[in-house]
Design an enzyme around this catalytic site. Sequence first.
Site, PDB file in Angstrom:
ATOM      1  CD1 TRP A 233      19.595  31.324 -95.854  1.00  0.00           C
ATOM      2  CD2 TRP A 233      21.124  31.687 -94.269  1.00  0.00           C
ATOM      3  NE1 TRP A 233      20.836  31.123 -96.418  1.00  0.00           N
ATOM      4  CE2 TRP A 233      21.799  31.337 -95.463  1.00  0.00           C
ATOM      5  CE3 TRP A 233      21.881  31.972 -93.142  1.00  0.00           C
ATOM      6  CZ2 TRP A 233      23.176  31.251 -95.562  1.00  0.00           C
ATOM      7  CZ3 TRP A 233      23.279  31.891 -93.245  1.00  0.00           C
ATOM      8  CH2 TRP A 233      23.906  31.530 -94.435  1.00  0.00           C
ATOM      9  CB  CYS A 268      25.066  30.252-100.204  1.00  0.00           C
ATOM     10  SG  CYS A 268      23.802  29.807-101.418  1.00  0.00           S
ATOM     11  CG  HIS A 327      25.898  25.631-100.414  1.00  0.00           C
ATOM     12  ND1 HIS A 327      25.763  26.910 -99.926  1.00  0.00           N
ATOM     13  CD2 HIS A 327      27.124  25.202 -99.997  1.00  0.00           C
ATOM     14  CE1 HIS A 327      26.840  27.235 -99.229  1.00  0.00           C
ATOM     15  NE2 HIS A 327      27.685  26.220 -99.274  1.00  0.00           N
ATOM     16  CG  ASP A 350      31.031  27.335 -98.645  1.00  0.00           C
ATOM     17  OD1 ASP A 350      30.600  28.502 -98.733  1.00  0.00           O
ATOM     18  OD2 ASP A 350      30.288  26.337 -98.583  1.00  0.00           O
ATOM     19  CE1 TYR A 522      20.431  28.729-100.534  1.00  0.00           C
ATOM     20  CE2 TYR A 522      19.034  30.557 -99.864  1.00  0.00           C
ATOM     21  CZ  TYR A 522      20.283  29.966 -99.939  1.00  0.00           C
ATOM     22  OH  TYR A 522      21.383  30.604 -99.416  1.00  0.00           O
TER      23      TYR A 522
END
Length: 667
Positions: A233, A268, A327, A350, A522
Site C-alpha cells: 500500500w 485486498c 475490505h 482472507d 481506501y
Amino acid sequence: MSQAAGGPLKAVGVDFLRKENACLHHTHAYENSNLIVRRGQEFKLKVTFNRELNDNDKVILQLSVGEQPMQSSGTFLCLNTRCRQNDQPWHADICETNGKECLIAVTSPADAIIGKYLVQVDTGPNLYSPDMFFYLLFNPWCEADSVFMPGDDERTEYVLCDTGYIYIGSTKNIRGRPWNFGQFEEDILDCCMYLLDKSQLKPNARKDPVIISRTMSALVNAQDDRGVILASWSGNYKGGTSPLDWTGSVPILQKYYRTKKSVLFGQCWVLSGVLTTVMRSLGIPARSVTNFTSAHDTEENLKVDIFLNENGENLKHLTRDSVWNFHVWNEVWMKRPDLPKGFDGWQAIDATPQERSQGIYQCGPTPISAIKKGEVYLPYDSKFVFAEVNADKIFWLVKKEEGKEKCIKFREETKVIGKNISTKAVGKNIREDITDQYKYPEGSLEERKAVKSACYYLQSCNLSTLADQSSKESPKADLKLGIEGDKALCPGQPIDLNIVIKNESLGAWTVDFATSCQLESYTGKGEASLATVKQTIQTEGKPAIKIPLKIPADAYLKRLIEVEDELLVKISIIAEVHETNEKFIEEVILNFQHPPLRVEMADMAKVNEDFTCAFIFKNTLSIPLEKCKLHVEGLGLFAMETFDQGMELNHDSSPVSDHIAVAQSLN
C-alpha cells in the site's frame, strides 16, 4: 488364445478418455492435456494390451500421489481390477473387454487426497507407465464430499464461472470492478498443485478443504512464505504492476508458476480475486466478498480507536487500529466436521496480510454463522472477522495542554462498522447484499446479544459498555452534521460544497465547530491535508447553518496523480456544545468518478478469423495526461497485454482510442 500362445501379458497403452470423463466430471473447460476428475465419482480408462485378456490374467492399477508414495499413508494404491473390491474406498473393475482393449472403471472415495496421480498398470512380470497422469479435485456435485453444494445454479456460479465482479468504493458509492478469475486457463491448475506441494501438508491434510483453504489464504500473499503476490500500500509501484492495473488472476498465477517468484503488487481485492481462482480451480466453491467500513482491530477488544486533533485531522501515530473504506475477503463453502453442529456452509478466509494467525499471515476459515451469533471461540480467527463487521468506533480528541498531548474520549459509534457486505449475485451481474448473513440488524436485541456473547470470549472487552443503546438519554442539543453538494468528485474539478449543521432541538446553542478535509487511501492512510475550518457558531434562530468549503483542484490533483492507489476525500466534522458539553462527529466520504472506458467491437465474430476491438477514453482533465497505458485481457482469447505507447491525451481533444486485433478468435 492361451497365455502360453500369447506370452506374458503386457500393457502397451492407456487412453485416459479425457473428453468423456471431463464432461461427466464438469472439468471440460480446463486448458490442460491431462485427465482431470473429481473425487467420489467414477471415471474410466481404456487399457490396450499386447494380446487378448484371459480369465486368469492379473491386471492391477497402481496409483501414486506425492513425492514419497507409501501404502501406509494412502499415497500409494494397488487396485486389483479382477477382485470386485467395491467395498473398498478406492476400487477399479474391468467393465468391458474388446479384443486387446479393456475398459476399467475407477472410483475414488469422497475424501480422497487432492493432487496429481501417476498411473501404472501391473500385469505381473510387466509394469507399464504411461506418460500421462490425472488430477483429482474436490467434488461439489458429490453429496458425500465435504464441499458438496446443493443447487445447479450455485455450483455454476461458485465453481464453474470464470468471470465476475469484485465490489469496491464506499458505503454510499459502491462500484463493481470486473474480474477475470480464469480458473481453467493454462497453467492455473498446475500452479495450484505447485502451491499444494509447496505447503508440505501431510497426506491426510490434503483431503481436508478446511486445512487447504487456510493454507491457501497464507500462500496467496507473499509476506512470509514467498507466496503468489506481494501486498503493498506504498502508493509507488515501480518495479512491478500497480494493484489498480490488474484485470484478473490469470497473469498473476501464470507468472508466479513460471518464475516461482512472488508477483509485484496486490491489495485486498487482488488477493481476494486470486484466492477465488485458486479455490474454484481446486473444486472448492468460493466467492469474493466486500465489507464496507471495515474495522481492523489490532487489540481484540472490539474497538477501533480514531484519534483526531483539534482541527479534525486524523493522527495515525497514536494507534494501529484503522477503518478501511472497504475490505475484500473470501468465502468458501464446506462442512465443518471439526466443529459442533450448525456451522457448515459459508466460511470466511482472507489472504490480505493484516494480522498474523499462528505466527503467519493467514486467516480463516471461520463460519459465517458463528460470526452472526458472536461465537468467536471457534477456529479459525473468528475474533478478528467478528471485529471487522461489528467493532465500535471510538473517537478521541487530542488536545495539547502544557506541551503535552491529552486524549479526551469524544464519541462512541456502535452502528457504523460493517455495512453493505456485498458479493456478486448468482447468475446475474448485479450486487447481492449479504449483510444479514453476518449480523443481525444494528441495535436489535439479537445483535446486542451476539456482541455480548463475543465480549464474553474476548477478555479485553468491557461488558459494561454493552448496555442497550436505546436506554441512553437522548441528546439535549440534537445536532445533525453533514454536507450539501456533489457526493462524487470528478478529477480535476474543484471541491465546492457546504458543511451543514442542523439544530433539531428547541434550545439555542453555542457550538465550537471544526472540519478537516483530507485525501486518503481506501485503507485510511492520509495522503494530503486539503483544508481545515474552525469557528464558533450560534444556533439561535437558525434551524440550519451552512459553512462553505471550497478547495481548488490544484490542492489535490498532483498527489492524486502521484499515488497509484484508490484514493478518496474524507471530510471530518466536529461540533462541541458549550452549554451541555455534548460532542458530535460525522465523517463523509467523497469518491472520485473517473471518465468511462468504452469498448467498441462488432456484434459477431467468426471462428478462426481476426476481429478488431476499439478501446476509447477521453481526457476530461484541464491538463494533458502523459505516459498513458492501456491494459487489456480477453479471457480464453489472449493474455493481458499492456499498450504503452507514451501517448499524450490533451484536454477536450477528440477521444483517443487504441485497437487490438485478436487472432484466431473463438477457435
